[in-house]
Design an enzyme around this catalytic site. Structure first.
Site: not given
Ligand code: DGL
Length: 268
Positions: A10-11, A42-43, A73-75, A151, A183-185
């Site tokens: 993940d990011s 990452y978004g 991570c979805n992104t 974060e 988003c997994t966050h």
């Molecule tokens: N956890 C990432 C997701 O699911 C975070 C995206 C990001 O880093 O912007 O998209």
């Protein structure tokens, strides 16, 4: 325990919301997790950059003996899952917003989706929402700023509550009865979202379904023992490991001795 570890990436710390579901189903399975927090979020990044980062991380995870990688991570799934599957021979499990179940279960016919810019632009989300959610009204909202707050561990801070109100109140006002966390966050914000929504919205998180997919793949595939691992869980961060270690401790799903944390992973 000496099965090949499951890799997750993940990011940042968000993928831990997927990791905890995976270990709930596979409690003694070793995992190697990479938080690319030096490049978080990452978004807003171009898809090509996310592809390059996830390729490097995947190579690292494969070098660590992983025979399956969960793109938690979805992104990153939106930008890179097709390329990763073409580039590497091991199976990749991705994640996408749970638009289909939300659309099917919505009684009001209005569904809110909170995700990053990159996820909304991805093929996965566009195809799924077109195919399975055309019969409902979808309210899309980019969750700018939320990843950074998670974060920092600020899951119920005043700024977090302010942003969540700004993003979710209009959905509720428009009649949304489901909120898809894209988003997994964001699952770490569920207690805060529940305070705001006061029972007026069902929260849809695809992490349990992703864990089931991992479980099914492992059962089908003969994941033969490769290297013994001690400790059971290894967490690497491309920045410092402080945030991931803190969240791991807060989740309290396993003791601290089961995990080891590494900072400044340099991927070339
Ligand atoms: N956890 C990432 C997701 O699911 C975070 C995206 C990001 O880093 O912007 O998209």
């Amino acid at each position: 325990m000496c099965a090949a570890p499951i890799g997750l990436l993940d990011s940042g710390v968000g993928g831990l919301s997927v990791w905890r579901e995976v270990i709930r189903l596979l409690p003694d399975y070793p995992t190697v997790y990479v938080s690319d927090n030096a490049f978080c979020p990452y978004g807003p990044r171009p898809a090509e950059e996310v592809i390059q980062r996830t390729k490097k991380i995947s190579r690292f995870l494969i070098d660590k003996g992983c025979e399956m990688i969960v793109v938690a991570c979805n992104t990153a799934s939106a930008a890179a899952i097709d390329v990763l599957r073409q580039t590497f021979e091991i199976p990749f499990v991705g994640i996408e917003p749970a638009v289909k179940p939300a659309a099917n279960l919505s009684k009001s016919g209005v569904v809110g989706v909170l995700a990053t810019q990159g996820t909304f632009k991805g093929r996965l989300y566009l195809e799924t929402s077109k195919r399975y959610a055309a019969h409902v009204q979808i309210i899309e909202q980019v969750g700018d700023g939320l990843v950074e707050l998670v974060e920092q561990g600020l899951t119920e801070a005043p700024r977090t509550m302010e942003l969540l109100h700004q993003y979710i109140d209009p959905m509720i006002d428009a009649g949304a009865d489901h909120l898809v966390l894209g988003c997994t966050h964001y699952p770490f914000l569920i207690p805060a979202i529940q305070k705001i929504a006061q029972g007026r919205i069902v929260i849809d998180d695809p992490a349990p379904a992703v864990a089931l997919q991992v479980f099914a793949l492992l059962s089908r595939k003969d994941m033969t023992p490769s290297q013994p691992t001690d400790p059971l869980y290894r967490f690497y961060a491309t920045g410092t490991h402080n945030s991931i270690q803190a969240l791991y401790g807060r989740m309290a799903v396993r003791d601290m001795a089961s995990a080891q944390f590494f900072s400044h992973l340099n991927l070339t």
